[in-house]
Each structure stands twice: as C-alpha cells, then as structure tokens.
Design an enzyme around this catalytic site. Sequence first.
Site, PDB file in Angstrom:
ATOM      1  N   ASN A 134      -6.104  -9.579  -7.682  1.00  7.81           N
ATOM      2  CA  ASN A 134      -6.262 -10.313  -6.429  1.00  7.81           C
ATOM      3  C   ASN A 134      -7.579 -11.067  -6.325  1.00  7.81           C
ATOM      4  O   ASN A 134      -7.686 -12.035  -5.589  1.00  7.81           O
ATOM      5  CB  ASN A 134      -6.126  -9.348  -5.238  1.00  7.81           C
ATOM      6  CG  ASN A 134      -6.813  -8.036  -5.458  1.00  7.81           C
ATOM      7  OD1 ASN A 134      -6.610  -7.363  -6.468  1.00  7.81           O
ATOM      8  ND2 ASN A 134      -7.658  -7.654  -4.525  1.00  7.81           N
ATOM      9  N   THR A 136       0.850  -1.197   0.000  1.00  6.41           N
ATOM     10  CA  THR A 136       0.000   0.000   0.000  1.00  6.41           C
ATOM     11  C   THR A 136       0.882   1.241   0.000  1.00  6.41           C
ATOM     12  O   THR A 136       0.645   2.200  -0.744  1.00  6.41           O
ATOM     13  CB  THR A 136      -0.926  -0.020   1.238  1.00  6.41           C
ATOM     14  OG1 THR A 136      -1.784  -1.155   1.140  1.00  6.41           O
ATOM     15  CG2 THR A 136      -1.762   1.243   1.346  1.00  6.41           C
ATOM     16  N   GLN A 158       0.311  -9.682  -6.185  1.00  4.79           N
ATOM     17  CA  GLN A 158      -0.263 -11.032  -6.206  1.00  4.79           C
ATOM     18  C   GLN A 158       0.551 -11.988  -7.064  1.00  4.79           C
ATOM     19  O   GLN A 158       0.360 -13.195  -6.996  1.00  4.79           O
ATOM     20  CB  GLN A 158      -1.706 -10.994  -6.715  1.00  4.79           C
ATOM     21  CG  GLN A 158      -2.681 -10.383  -5.748  1.00  4.79           C
ATOM     22  CD  GLN A 158      -2.846 -11.194  -4.463  1.00  4.79           C
ATOM     23  OE1 GLN A 158      -2.509 -12.375  -4.406  1.00  4.79           O
ATOM     24  NE2 GLN A 158      -3.355 -10.558  -3.430  1.00  4.79           N
ATOM     25  N   CYS A 179      -8.975  -6.039   1.993  1.00 10.55           N
ATOM     26  CA  CYS A 179      -9.046  -4.634   2.388  1.00 10.55           C
ATOM     27  C   CYS A 179     -10.465  -4.082   2.303  1.00 10.55           C
ATOM     28  O   CYS A 179     -10.737  -2.993   2.756  1.00 10.55           O
ATOM     29  CB  CYS A 179      -8.113  -3.781   1.527  1.00 10.55           C
ATOM     30  SG  CYS A 179      -6.410  -4.248   1.746  1.00 10.55           S
ATOM     31  N   SER A 209       4.775  -7.286  -1.853  1.00 11.55           N
ATOM     32  CA  SER A 209       4.476  -7.400  -0.427  1.00 11.55           C
ATOM     33  C   SER A 209       4.842  -8.799   0.063  1.00 11.55           C
ATOM     34  O   SER A 209       4.421  -9.797  -0.531  1.00 11.55           O
ATOM     35  CB  SER A 209       2.984  -7.137  -0.209  1.00 11.55           C
ATOM     36  OG  SER A 209       2.693  -7.158   1.161  1.00 11.55           O
ATOM     37  N   ALA A 210       5.613  -8.861   1.152  1.00 17.28           N
ATOM     38  CA  ALA A 210       6.133 -10.155   1.615  1.00 17.28           C
ATOM     39  C   ALA A 210       5.039 -11.114   2.072  1.00 17.28           C
ATOM     40  O   ALA A 210       5.166 -12.332   1.904  1.00 17.28           O
ATOM     41  CB  ALA A 210       7.118  -9.930   2.760  1.00 17.28           C
TER      42      ALA A 210
HETATM   43  N1  PLP Z   1      -2.020  -4.771  -4.254  1.00 19.96           N
HETATM   44  C1  PLP Z   1      -2.651  -5.944  -4.362  1.00 19.96           C
HETATM   45  C2  PLP Z   1      -2.984  -6.483  -5.713  1.00 19.96           C
HETATM   46  C3  PLP Z   1      -2.988  -6.656  -3.227  1.00 19.96           C
HETATM   47  O1  PLP Z   1      -3.644  -7.821  -3.333  1.00 19.96           O
HETATM   48  C4  PLP Z   1      -2.661  -6.114  -1.962  1.00 19.96           C
HETATM   49  C5  PLP Z   1      -3.057  -6.815  -0.727  1.00 19.96           C
HETATM   50  O2  PLP Z   1      -4.090  -7.448  -0.640  1.00 19.96           O
HETATM   51  C6  PLP Z   1      -2.000  -4.882  -1.909  1.00 19.96           C
HETATM   52  C7  PLP Z   1      -1.692  -4.235  -3.084  1.00 19.96           C
HETATM   53  C8  PLP Z   1      -1.648  -4.247  -0.595  1.00 19.96           C
HETATM   54  O3  PLP Z   1      -0.598  -4.947   0.029  1.00 19.96           O
HETATM   55  P1  PLP Z   1      -0.235  -4.671   1.544  1.00 19.96           P
HETATM   56  O4  PLP Z   1      -1.099  -5.550   2.361  1.00 19.96           O
HETATM   57  O5  PLP Z   1       1.226  -5.049   1.658  1.00 19.96           O
HETATM   58  O6  PLP Z   1      -0.427  -3.236   1.797  1.00 19.96           O
END
Ligand code: PLP
Length: 517
Positions: free
Chosen positions: A166, A87, A194, A339, A214-215
């Site tokens: 996602n 994010t 993803q 989210c 994202s880890a």
């Molecule tokens: N982008 C996508 C496609 C995601 O699926 C996600 C998390 O679900 C994010 C961004 C955000 O990742 P983070 O949880 O590390 O902020």
Amino acid sequence: MEIKYFAFLKHLIRFNRQVYLDHNATTPVSSHVRRKMDQALKNHFGNPSSFYGIARRSAGLVEQAREHVSQAIHADPSEVIFTACATESNNAVLKSVAAHFHPQKKKIVSTPIEHPSVMNALAYLETQGVVVEYCPVDDKGRVRLPELEKQVDENTFLICCMLANNETGVIQDLKAVTKIARQHGALILADCVQALGKIPIDVHAWDVDYASFSAHKLYGPKGIGALYVKDGSPFTPLLHGGHQESGLRAGTESIHNIVGFGAACQDVNKLLAHGEQTRALKQQLIQRVKEIKPDCVINSLEAECLPNTLSITFPGVENAGLMGMLDFRGIAVSAGSACSTGEDTPSHVLKAIGLSDQAARETVRISFGHDTSARDIRYMTQVVRDYIEGRISFVHMITPAQLNENILFDEKTYILDVRPPDDRRKFKGLPNSYEVDPLFVEKYLKQLPRDKDILVYCPGGGLSVMISYFLKAKGFKHITNLRGGLDAWRKRRSDLYQKYAGQNVTVLQPDPVEVVQ
Ligand code: PLP
C-alpha cells in the site's frame, strides 16, 4: 451587514481546487456502484436468511455479487466469503489457521511490509505462542526469495505475503512464494487489497489458499470486504452466530454493501484497461518532481509496481509540513498507511526497505485514481515547486523529543492548542497553553501575539499544520508546529506530561464580533 467570521473556513474554500491523490487510502464510490446500492437500499431490504419472496430476492442479489467478485479474482463463487472489511479477512485467516495448526506446528513466516491488519494480528498471535518470522525484503520491498526458502521449514504452517504494498506499490512474485510454501506443506495467505482493480488477479493460477480484498479500494463502499478461501483449505469462523455465508461468517448480510462490492468488481476490467494511462501520468509526475528537486528519491519500482502508486522522499523536507501545505492547497497525499495516520513512528514499510527514520519522515505517498488528470499533476507540481523554492513560507517543525521544559516555559513561546473538544476531554494539554476553537481560528487572531513564536499543536500533528499555514497567511511570522501532536509527545515525553500537563491552561474567548455597516 457582513459578519467577519469563518475566515479560516473561507480560506480553505478559496483554494477550492481539490486534487485527491490518496486512492490507496480509499476511493470515492463510483456512480455505477452508487446506483446499484441505491436500488438495493430502496428495493431489497429483505433478510436473505428468510424464506419468502422479498428475502429470496435479497439472497439472489448477494449471490449475484458473489459471482461478480469471484469473476474478478478468478475464483469459484463458493470460495468467496463476504466480511466487514479486509482487516477482518486477514484476522479471520490468521487466527483460524493458527488455531488449526498450533501447537503441532509453530511458525508463520511473513514480510516486514505487511499492512497493520496483518502485523498487529501477528503480534497478537505471538503472545499466544506462535513463532513469527519476517523474511527480509530488498531496497525496493521485494521479498528475498532465497531467504524465504531458508526460513520456511516443516514447522511452518503459513506464509503470509501481500501481493502489492500500500505504501510503495511493490508487487511480489506470488507464484514463487507459493511454490516455496508448497515445498514445505505450508499454506499461504495473500493480502490482495491494493491489487484488485490495479493489476489482474488470479487466485487459482497463483494457487494461494487465502486472499483478502476490500471494496473501498476500487470505488466500492467502505465496510465490506471479501475473503477467498480455497476449496479444501482449513477455515473456522471468527464470528459465531447465524448460518450466513455457509456458516463461515455469521451476521446478517449488508446487502447494499455487498451489491456495491459486486458492482465495483464488474468494473474491474475497465479499471485495468486504464492502468497504462495512470502509469504514464506517474512517470510525468516523477519527471517534473525530479526537475524541481533533483535529489529526490523514488522508492517505488518502475516495473513490478502498482501503476498508480508512487513513494517519493524529498531530502530536507519534512513530510508533515509538505502534506499540511498541500492539504491547504486542496491536494490530498499521505505519508503512509491511513491506518497509521497520527502516529509519530516512521513507516515500518519504509524502514524495512532501508530508509532512515529521517528519510521516512521526508517521504510522501502519492496514489492516483482513474480520474486523475494531467492538469492535476501540473497543479500539484506547481505547488510543490513553490514550496521547495521557498515561495510558500515554511512552517517550522519541532519533534516531540525536542519539546522540552526550556521551550514549554520560554517567555517567547506562545502555545496554541487547536485540539477538538473531545481530545481535550480525554487528555490534559501542554502547560501554559491557550485553547481556541480549531474550526474558527479566525475568531482569535487579534489576541494572538505577533512578536512571539507560536507553537501550534493538535492531537496528531495534521490539523495543526493546516492551521499553521493559515496563520502564516494571516501574517504571523514565527510559527512552529508539534510533529505527531500531543499523542506523540505524551508517549515520547511521558515524564513531562505527567509533571506539567494541564497546568496554567487558558481558554481564549473569541475576539469581539466586528460588524461592518
Ligand atoms: N491490507 C492492505 C494492503 C490495505 O491497504 C488495507 C487498507 O488500507 C487493508 C488491508 C485493510 O482494509 P480495510 O480498510 O478493508 O480493513
């Protein structure tokens, strides 16, 4: 002596088979990652910005992890910045690039199926005068390239297009998107969150300017992300402070998380090698589900799709009820992006690919992990079969729009508030409701009427479904659940909320404790 409490919790434990099928929301931390993180936490507390040996060793670990991440995405280590999450990575790029180009250039072109971390950042930029256009996608979520070509012009400074979605798993043709960007001198941000660990990533070959990761989506820890910034592409930091990350992301490094991310990336090839097995399991599940419900609709493509992701619409079956029932049987799936959980609005991704509001509310996302087994799939399909074929009784669902004065004040309705205490402190409840402790519903069963329709509600509509199934199992015949919970009702019926919320609320005391000698 036995105290007959905790039955709700016991009921949960009874179905103690746990099948986690929501790996696109997050993944469990692998033992390899955990070991490396433990070592880092135990032995490497030094601040990488200091100069003595203890600190230098921490700095060395950070650089080693950077190597691992850059190898996994085919970048140079100097092009990888660690952030707190994807994010942050997405926000940092969008705001930085907009500040760099706007107002000389005005436009960003994106897609309508991006993650909320992109969609909401774009909405913010629109308030700052940036023009945002969304390129339409086809019924499987693929960007319509001829449309994109028409939308991108000399006024466009950025194309923002995710690599893999996602919710449906659709994979975009990034090379083609980049080609269009280059023709018009626009930069490109690819959200690859993803995709990492599921399909090969090569940011250099695709020639993108920015990419986010994202880890926690690949068996690493939460709270650590990465941002690829192509050498020479403009970038100004989102956070100002110390000189960490070459001055591009201030803040003392979260060493153990960075180490965890590096370790997760070391396992990427193993994860990729597992892809075909996962795809085969997905096909098995599709086949079984189609046998159970021939009219189900598969929203995910067979090819050009993440091997682990499956979006299915079950016509006539509300996803909240299905998910609640599955959860009650220990199976975790989701309706869309984690989210957005708790929101009553249907998924923007499903709407963009042409699903109606109703179909979106009948859709679930199933995302497999590397340890998902054929047995898990058999168990899940058996439970779905029981549900669809009516062997597990349905909980009736009511929408926020349907919950009107007639129902609120109907003598035959008993309104059960199963919200946690903090929500009750923040918001007044439905009128004429009875509050119970949601974790110990068993303590109140003797007081609940068996001859009325019990309307159960919680803040977001998830917990109440679980409790509804618990009550069904305890022999209560007429259970209705408020879809989207109080949150959705407050927004949808703000007139009724303002007029009646908090009126005539009763706090139930637990039934007297029964002691069996
Ligand atoms: N982008 C996508 C496609 C995601 O699926 C996600 C998390 O679900 C994010 C961004 C955000 O990742 P983070 O949880 O590390 O902020």
